[in-house]
Write an enzyme that holds these catalytic residues in place. Structure first.
Site, PDB file in Angstrom:
ATOM      1  N   HIS A 397       0.816  -1.218   0.000  1.00 40.55           N
ATOM      2  CA  HIS A 397       0.000   0.000   0.000  1.00 40.55           C
ATOM      3  C   HIS A 397       0.851   1.270   0.000  1.00 40.55           C
ATOM      4  O   HIS A 397       0.331   2.364  -0.223  1.00 40.55           O
ATOM      5  CB  HIS A 397      -0.940  -0.001   1.207  1.00 40.55           C
ATOM      6  CG  HIS A 397      -2.268   0.644   0.943  1.00 40.55           C
ATOM      7  ND1 HIS A 397      -2.512   1.432  -0.149  1.00 40.55           N
ATOM      8  CD2 HIS A 397      -3.424   0.606   1.640  1.00 40.55           C
ATOM      9  CE1 HIS A 397      -3.755   1.867  -0.127  1.00 40.55           C
ATOM     10  NE2 HIS A 397      -4.339   1.376   0.953  1.00 40.55           N
ATOM     11  N   ASP A 401      -1.941   2.296  -4.710  1.00 43.41           N
ATOM     12  CA  ASP A 401      -3.183   2.755  -4.093  1.00 43.41           C
ATOM     13  C   ASP A 401      -4.285   1.732  -4.330  1.00 43.41           C
ATOM     14  O   ASP A 401      -4.258   0.956  -5.302  1.00 43.41           O
ATOM     15  CB  ASP A 401      -3.615   4.105  -4.683  1.00 43.41           C
ATOM     16  CG  ASP A 401      -2.616   5.210  -4.379  1.00 43.41           C
ATOM     17  OD1 ASP A 401      -1.928   5.109  -3.348  1.00 43.41           O
ATOM     18  OD2 ASP A 401      -2.527   6.164  -5.178  1.00 43.41           O
TER      19      ASP A 401
END
Length: 425
Positions: A397, A401
């Protein structure tokens, strides 16, 4: 006779230390040049260390599981001629493993062993083992007795009854409990087990543990699961297998997923990448090097199919077969086990409904196809049976995204559901 010190060599690729996995020799063994001495494991692969000269093993250094740095002495040999070490050199290394004693008992000059401790006083004998009822012969007991037996975890089937008609009385239950169930009438299903089995985690299993811990500690994972209709893909796979040439490998679903990655990744360069978080640099690759998570007798390994973009579906299948077989039989080269830019992990028919795969650090994504199940699916005004599969995935992450992760998986879904797209330019 001379003395030869065989040291852990530099096996390349920045490896500074290695773990001792298996010793093939012991002090006193006569070895020939190129004979296996010891297997060591780096973070890349297991390497067989062979004797550089003929000689007799006088000492080995390091127990199984020990980590030795490059240059440390592994084996001392007595050799013809001068050798490579003077006799008075003191080797700074792990103490040699002791050679097995050739005699079954102590020598005459050895001190006598201490006398064995006296056996503890014998325990009182337990009551005789109870006899179980015949199969289908239900035990008789009052509700109160049944409730008390349930609370104590006792199966009344194995409690003898002395009441009318074989009814189990409270006293019968007390007698059974006082006897510890007499090993549950010889039925080990209810016997208590107190053993503890300790296994030292070494070799490949330790490497796997370290890699998993590092990946979960350093990478904030985001998981994404989508379902895909693979009915048409399965039809295509079965048809291609039915008409393949004798020199072509049998196709599984894996090469098709690899082909889907080849088609999708050029539009998502940040996913076909490795993240050096120490330097803060993302290395995005033009070439697509796909790791294949593979279960081996020693544990999980990830052999690599390099330049998947340069292979057709048959070439992908052949290379997958080659590198996974090499991983399983222990013949994989270091280059076959490193350098992947994205990984596929699949448990095949054991794939479950969904998984949350752990990213192969320092990559930033991993894809996990799950098992295929036939399910009723609404198609307009009709309900039809289709072959459905959940596609699990995890992303770093810090780099990917959630929106981009979803877009990427949706692209894979479209390619998988419409397999003709896999072969269109």
């Amino acid at each position: 006779m001379g003395r030869y010190l065989f040291r852990l060599p530099d096996v390349g690729e920045g490896v500074a230390e290695a773990e001792i996995v298996v010793w093939h020799v012991k002090p006193g063994d006569v070895v020939k040049e190129d004979q296996s001495l010891v297997d060591v494991m780096t973070d890349k692969a297991t390497v067989d260390m062979t004797a550089p000269v003929d000689g007799v093993v006088t000492a080995i250094h390091g127990e199984i599981g020990a980590m030795l740095s490059v240059g440390s002495v592994l084996v001392e040999l007595a050799v013809e001629g001068q050798g490579n070490a003077e006799a008075d050199i003191v080797v700074d290394a792990v103490p040699a493993a002791p050679a097995p004693s050739p005699e079954p008992g102590p020598a005459a000059s050895d001190p006598l062993p201490p006398p064995a401790p006296s056996p503890p006083p014998s325990s009182p004998a337990k009551p005789a083992v109870f006899a179980a009822r015949a199969e289908g012969d239900a035990p008789l007991a009052s509700p109160a007795t049944r409730a008390r037996a349930f609370a104590r975890g006792v199966a009344l089937q194995f409690v003898p009854g002395t009441g009318p008609g074989g009814r189990i009385t409270p006293d019968d239950l007390d007698a059974y409990l006082a006897s510890d169930g007499a090993a549950a009438v010889g039925d080990v299903r209810y016997a208590a087990r107190d053993g503890v089995n300790d296994t030292k985690i070494i070799g490949l299993r330790r490497k796997i543990a370290e890699k998993m811990q590092e990946a979960k500690r350093r990478i904030p994972h985001i998981a994404y699961v989508e379902e895909a209709d693979v009915t048409e893909l399965e039809k295509l796979r079965q048809d291609l297998n039915a008409h393949r040439k004798p020199d072509q490998p049998k196709l599984t679903l894996l090469p098709f997923f690899m082909q889907a990655l080849v088609r999708a990744l050029p539009d998502f360069p940040q996913i076909n990448a490795r993240y050096d978080d120490d330097a803060g640099v993302l290395h995005a690759y033009d070439g697509i090097h796909i790791g294949i998570a593979t279960q081996t007798p020693g544990g999980l390994m990830v052999p690599v199919v390099r330049h998947a973009e340069s292979r057709d579906i048959w070439g992908l299948a052949a290379e997958v077969a080659r590198v996974t077989a090499a991983a399983r039989d222990g013949t994989a080269a270091r280059g076959d086990l490193s350098g992947s830019t994205i990984t596929i992990t699949s448990l095949g028919t054991l794939g479950g409904i969904a998984t949350t795969p752990v990213i192969n650090h320092p990559e930033v994504a991993i894809i996990g196809p799950n098992k295929i199940v036939e399910r009723p699916v609404v198609d307009g005004s009709f309900v039809t049976v289709r072959k459905m599969m959940n596609l699990s995935s995890s992303f770093d992450h810090r780099i990917v995204d959630g929106y981009d992760a979803a877009l990427f998986v949706q692209r894979l879904k479209r390619l998988i559901e419409h397999p003709a797209l896999l072969f269109m330019d």
